[in-house]
Scaffold this active site. Sequence first.
Site, PDB file in Angstrom:
ATOM      1  N   THR A 170       0.948  -1.277  -0.042  1.00 48.50           N
ATOM      2  CA  THR A 170      -0.008   0.064   0.022  1.00 48.50           C
ATOM      3  C   THR A 170       0.992   1.193  -0.036  1.00 48.50           C
ATOM      4  O   THR A 170       2.106   1.167   0.546  1.00 48.50           O
ATOM      5  CB  THR A 170      -1.107   0.058   1.146  1.00 48.50           C
ATOM      6  N   ASP A 171       0.223   2.381  -0.466  1.00 47.57           N
ATOM      7  CA  ASP A 171       1.017   3.737  -0.418  1.00 47.57           C
ATOM      8  C   ASP A 171       1.164   4.146   1.030  1.00 47.57           C
ATOM      9  O   ASP A 171       2.092   5.082   1.119  1.00 47.57           O
ATOM     10  CB  ASP A 171       0.378   4.636  -1.402  1.00 47.57           C
ATOM     11  N   GLU A 172       0.316   3.268   1.915  1.00 45.28           N
ATOM     12  CA  GLU A 172       0.355   4.132   3.199  1.00 45.28           C
ATOM     13  C   GLU A 172       1.849   3.782   4.045  1.00 45.28           C
ATOM     14  O   GLU A 172       2.115   4.438   4.793  1.00 45.28           O
ATOM     15  CB  GLU A 172      -0.628   3.492   4.210  1.00 45.28           C
ATOM     16  N   TYR A 201      -1.772  -0.414  11.038  1.00 44.66           N
ATOM     17  CA  TYR A 201      -1.976  -0.849   9.824  1.00 44.66           C
ATOM     18  C   TYR A 201      -0.707  -0.721   9.009  1.00 44.66           C
ATOM     19  O   TYR A 201      -0.128  -1.567   8.388  1.00 44.66           O
ATOM     20  CB  TYR A 201      -3.019  -0.301   9.237  1.00 44.66           C
ATOM     21  N   LYS A 214       2.240  -3.165   7.211  1.00 41.15           N
ATOM     22  CA  LYS A 214       2.279  -3.618   5.874  1.00 41.15           C
ATOM     23  C   LYS A 214       3.767  -3.360   5.705  1.00 41.15           C
ATOM     24  O   LYS A 214       4.438  -3.836   4.811  1.00 41.15           O
ATOM     25  CB  LYS A 214       1.306  -2.653   5.151  1.00 41.15           C
TER      26      LYS A 214
HETATM   27  P1  NAD Z   1     -10.275  -6.653   2.483  1.00 39.72           P
HETATM   28  O1  NAD Z   1     -10.084  -6.380   3.972  1.00 39.72           O
HETATM   29  O2  NAD Z   1     -11.551  -6.596   1.762  1.00 39.72           O
HETATM   30  O3  NAD Z   1     -10.022  -8.229   2.494  1.00 39.72           O
HETATM   31  C1  NAD Z   1      -8.943  -8.881   3.061  1.00 39.72           C
HETATM   32  C2  NAD Z   1      -9.171 -10.475   2.939  1.00 39.72           C
HETATM   33  O4  NAD Z   1      -8.198 -10.873   3.590  1.00 39.72           O
HETATM   34  C3  NAD Z   1     -10.621 -10.921   3.476  1.00 39.72           C
HETATM   35  O5  NAD Z   1     -11.092 -11.727   2.618  1.00 39.72           O
HETATM   36  C4  NAD Z   1     -10.076 -11.741   4.706  1.00 39.72           C
HETATM   37  O6  NAD Z   1     -11.070 -12.750   4.878  1.00 39.72           O
HETATM   38  C5  NAD Z   1      -8.688 -12.080   4.218  1.00 39.72           C
HETATM   39  N1  NAD Z   1      -7.857 -12.264   5.420  1.00 39.72           N
HETATM   40  C6  NAD Z   1      -7.757 -11.751   6.571  1.00 39.72           C
HETATM   41  N2  NAD Z   1      -6.944 -12.388   7.415  1.00 39.72           N
HETATM   42  C7  NAD Z   1      -6.605 -13.639   6.897  1.00 39.72           C
HETATM   43  C8  NAD Z   1      -5.831 -14.539   7.237  1.00 39.72           C
HETATM   44  N3  NAD Z   1      -5.052 -14.467   8.302  1.00 39.72           N
HETATM   45  N4  NAD Z   1      -5.502 -15.615   6.343  1.00 39.72           N
HETATM   46  C9  NAD Z   1      -6.254 -15.800   5.138  1.00 39.72           C
HETATM   47  N5  NAD Z   1      -7.161 -14.729   4.752  1.00 39.72           N
HETATM   48  C10 NAD Z   1      -7.225 -13.600   5.576  1.00 39.72           C
HETATM   49  O7  NAD Z   1      -8.947  -6.180   1.807  1.00 39.72           O
HETATM   50  P2  NAD Z   1      -8.710  -5.406   0.443  1.00 39.72           P
HETATM   51  O8  NAD Z   1      -9.212  -3.758   0.739  1.00 39.72           O
HETATM   52  O9  NAD Z   1      -9.142  -6.347  -0.635  1.00 39.72           O
HETATM   53  O10 NAD Z   1      -7.303  -5.305   0.517  1.00 39.72           O
HETATM   54  C11 NAD Z   1      -6.469  -6.464   0.173  1.00 39.72           C
HETATM   55  C12 NAD Z   1      -4.997  -6.045   0.177  1.00 39.72           C
HETATM   56  O11 NAD Z   1      -4.634  -5.083  -0.565  1.00 39.72           O
HETATM   57  C13 NAD Z   1      -4.523  -5.806   1.435  1.00 39.72           C
HETATM   58  O12 NAD Z   1      -3.291  -6.566   1.813  1.00 39.72           O
HETATM   59  C14 NAD Z   1      -4.492  -4.142   1.637  1.00 39.72           C
HETATM   60  O13 NAD Z   1      -3.264  -4.126   2.491  1.00 39.72           O
HETATM   61  C15 NAD Z   1      -3.874  -4.210   0.174  1.00 39.72           C
HETATM   62  N6  NAD Z   1      -4.526  -2.761  -0.313  1.00 39.72           N
HETATM   63  C16 NAD Z   1      -5.608  -2.267  -0.151  1.00 39.72           C
HETATM   64  C17 NAD Z   1      -6.023  -0.873  -0.886  1.00 39.72           C
HETATM   65  C18 NAD Z   1      -7.446  -0.396  -0.562  1.00 39.72           C
HETATM   66  O14 NAD Z   1      -7.787   0.701  -1.009  1.00 39.72           O
HETATM   67  N7  NAD Z   1      -8.544  -1.376  -0.246  1.00 39.72           N
HETATM   68  C19 NAD Z   1      -4.925  -0.247  -1.382  1.00 39.72           C
HETATM   69  C20 NAD Z   1      -3.646  -0.540  -1.419  1.00 39.72           C
HETATM   70  C21 NAD Z   1      -3.448  -1.967  -0.959  1.00 39.72           C
HETATM   71  O1  DAU Z   2      -4.061   4.135   0.586  1.00 43.52           O
HETATM   72  C1  DAU Z   2      -4.501   2.621   0.448  1.00 43.52           C
HETATM   73  C2  DAU Z   2      -5.280   2.308   1.709  1.00 43.52           C
HETATM   74  O2  DAU Z   2      -6.479   2.801   1.567  1.00 43.52           O
HETATM   75  C3  DAU Z   2      -5.249   0.963   1.919  1.00 43.52           C
HETATM   76  O3  DAU Z   2      -3.903   0.432   2.354  1.00 43.52           O
HETATM   77  C4  DAU Z   2      -6.138   0.674   3.023  1.00 43.52           C
HETATM   78  O4  DAU Z   2      -6.282  -0.794   3.129  1.00 43.52           O
HETATM   79  C5  DAU Z   2      -7.759   0.888   2.726  1.00 43.52           C
HETATM   80  O5  DAU Z   2      -8.466   0.750   3.958  1.00 43.52           O
HETATM   81  C6  DAU Z   2      -7.517   2.434   2.355  1.00 43.52           C
HETATM   82  O6  DAU Z   2      -7.208   3.282   3.735  1.00 43.52           O
HETATM   83  P1  DAU Z   2      -7.700   4.917   4.076  1.00 43.52           P
HETATM   84  O7  DAU Z   2      -7.641   4.978   5.694  1.00 43.52           O
HETATM   85  O8  DAU Z   2      -7.256   5.797   3.320  1.00 43.52           O
HETATM   86  O9  DAU Z   2      -9.305   4.145   3.630  1.00 43.52           O
HETATM   87  P2  DAU Z   2     -10.572   4.518   4.501  1.00 43.52           P
HETATM   88  O10 DAU Z   2     -11.729   4.365   3.450  1.00 43.52           O
HETATM   89  O11 DAU Z   2     -10.779   3.974   5.901  1.00 43.52           O
HETATM   90  O12 DAU Z   2     -10.768   6.193   4.513  1.00 43.52           O
HETATM   91  C7  DAU Z   2     -10.532   7.024   3.488  1.00 43.52           C
HETATM   92  C8  DAU Z   2     -10.423   8.543   3.744  1.00 43.52           C
HETATM   93  O13 DAU Z   2     -11.769   8.780   4.518  1.00 43.52           O
HETATM   94  C9  DAU Z   2      -9.615   8.809   5.048  1.00 43.52           C
HETATM   95  O14 DAU Z   2      -9.025   9.990   5.117  1.00 43.52           O
HETATM   96  C10 DAU Z   2     -10.330   8.757   6.367  1.00 43.52           C
HETATM   97  C11 DAU Z   2     -11.775   9.284   6.009  1.00 43.52           C
HETATM   98  N1  DAU Z   2     -12.853   8.601   6.509  1.00 43.52           N
HETATM   99  C12 DAU Z   2     -13.115   7.134   6.782  1.00 43.52           C
HETATM  100  C13 DAU Z   2     -14.190   6.730   7.177  1.00 43.52           C
HETATM  101  C14 DAU Z   2     -14.286   5.056   7.314  1.00 43.52           C
HETATM  102  C15 DAU Z   2     -13.879   9.438   7.168  1.00 43.52           C
HETATM  103  O15 DAU Z   2     -13.911  10.634   6.879  1.00 43.52           O
HETATM  104  N2  DAU Z   2     -15.198   9.063   7.584  1.00 43.52           N
HETATM  105  C16 DAU Z   2     -15.223   7.473   7.707  1.00 43.52           C
HETATM  106  O16 DAU Z   2     -16.153   6.866   8.126  1.00 43.52           O
END
Ligand code: NAD
Ligand code: DAU
Length: 339
Positions: A125-127, A153, A157
């Site tokens: 992730t970019d985080e 988190y 990562k």
């Molecule tokens: P998500 O939370 O929707 O899905 C995570 C999945 O992992 C779920 O199906 C969960 O059941 C499974 N899981 C959790 N713990 C586990 C374990 N111990 N063993 C096997 N499976 C397990 O997450 P997402 O948003 O789809 O993100 C997927 C990946 O991409 C993550 O690694 C996250 O860090 C990364 N990522 C997410 C975003 C985003 O915007 N959502 C952006 C950049 C990177």
């Molecule tokens: O940048 C990549 C990341 O993006 C991934 O690595 C993470 O897995 C993914 O969850 C996401 O993280 P963020 O914290 O950016 O996403 P989230 O949707 O939780 O929040 C997006 C922005 O919105 C953040 O600035 C917090 C804000 N927010 C979020 C929630 C849930 C609110 O203002 N209100 C809310 O209720």
Amino acid sequence: MHVLVTGGAGFIGSNFIFHMLNKYPNYRIVCLDLLTYAGNLSTLKSVMNKENFRFVKGDIADREFIFNLFNKEKFDVVVNFAAESHVDRSILNPGLFLRTNIIGTQVLLDVCKEYNVARFHQVSTDEVYGDLPLDRPDLFFTEDTPINTSSPYSASKASADLLVQAYHRTFKLPVTISRCSNNYGPYHFPEKLIPLIISRALNDEALPVYGTGENVRDWLYVEDHCTAIDEIIHNGKIGEVYNVGGHNEKTNLEVVKTILKELEKPESLISFVNDRVGHDMRYAIDPTKIKNELNWEPTTKFDDGIKQTVKWYLDNKSWWERIINGDYQNYYQEMYGDR
Ligand code: NAD
Ligand code: DAU
């Protein structure tokens, strides 16, 4: 090719499985997922009966289970999506994030080393780069930006990324890492900003915006993330990190107002609540490397992607209503009750 996709019952992993099965009908795909609160087997319903797809329930941090699986099946590529992924939950329970995201990744690295897997790809992730100030729009994250994490988190990562790089350097494990910006699209769990706002606005409920809503995220349509990973596992250079993003920076307030406009709901639903502790200000990816080396570019603009996403949530109410009517209600109360 035989591909193991971990975390494939979650948001991005499931979209990646659909992408791969559609594009490579000759590949065999196994999805390994623990089905935590974020995993949903109904998401994979449309591919469950495919001959070249198999679902396995299991924990990436369960060493014995994982080694048994690899003993029975030979995988060419492992793509690790499995993670605890929600920043807010990592503030409530950091330990779980360390176990899944760090130890789980280490178990996968060990098993890939033992069974000579040709490619281990870590979905990061970019985080891991921390955040950028709002008053420096000229700054972007490149692959050389130092790791500088803010939340449990992102720290978990980043730790996993360091382990992946260490296994490459020390054991010559063939690895790649992608660091992507915020995704949005179908099957996004309604605890995250965009699906939370859509689902609550549709029910005319208050929309919690943290702080002033000025924080900036760099949004990428999920299919574009999937094509980037596809490109990296096929053509990316071993040992390399690739940033993935498409210059779609928006403040949270802009995103919320766009959704309200699309749903024809009033802005009076917006409710400013206490900020997330340690809240990152701005994320912004510089995708020059993946564009120059792999010719990857996103294809969906935010204005189109958000319309498609809103439509998907309107057309698939049963998918998210089942979620928000279950344990999610306790989560929402705990997370937002006193805010
Ligand atoms: P998500 O939370 O929707 O899905 C995570 C999945 O992992 C779920 O199906 C969960 O059941 C499974 N899981 C959790 N713990 C586990 C374990 N111990 N063993 C096997 N499976 C397990 O997450 P997402 O948003 O789809 O993100 C997927 C990946 O991409 C993550 O690694 C996250 O860090 C990364 N990522 C997410 C975003 C985003 O915007 N959502 C952006 C950049 C990177
Ligand atoms: O940048 C990549 C990341 O993006 C991934 O690595 C993470 O897995 C993914 O969850 C996401 O993280 P963020 O914290 O950016 O996403 P989230 O949707 O939780 O929040 C997006 C922005 O919105 C953040 O600035 C917090 C804000 N927010 C979020 C929630 C849930 C609110 O203002 N209100 C809310 O209720």
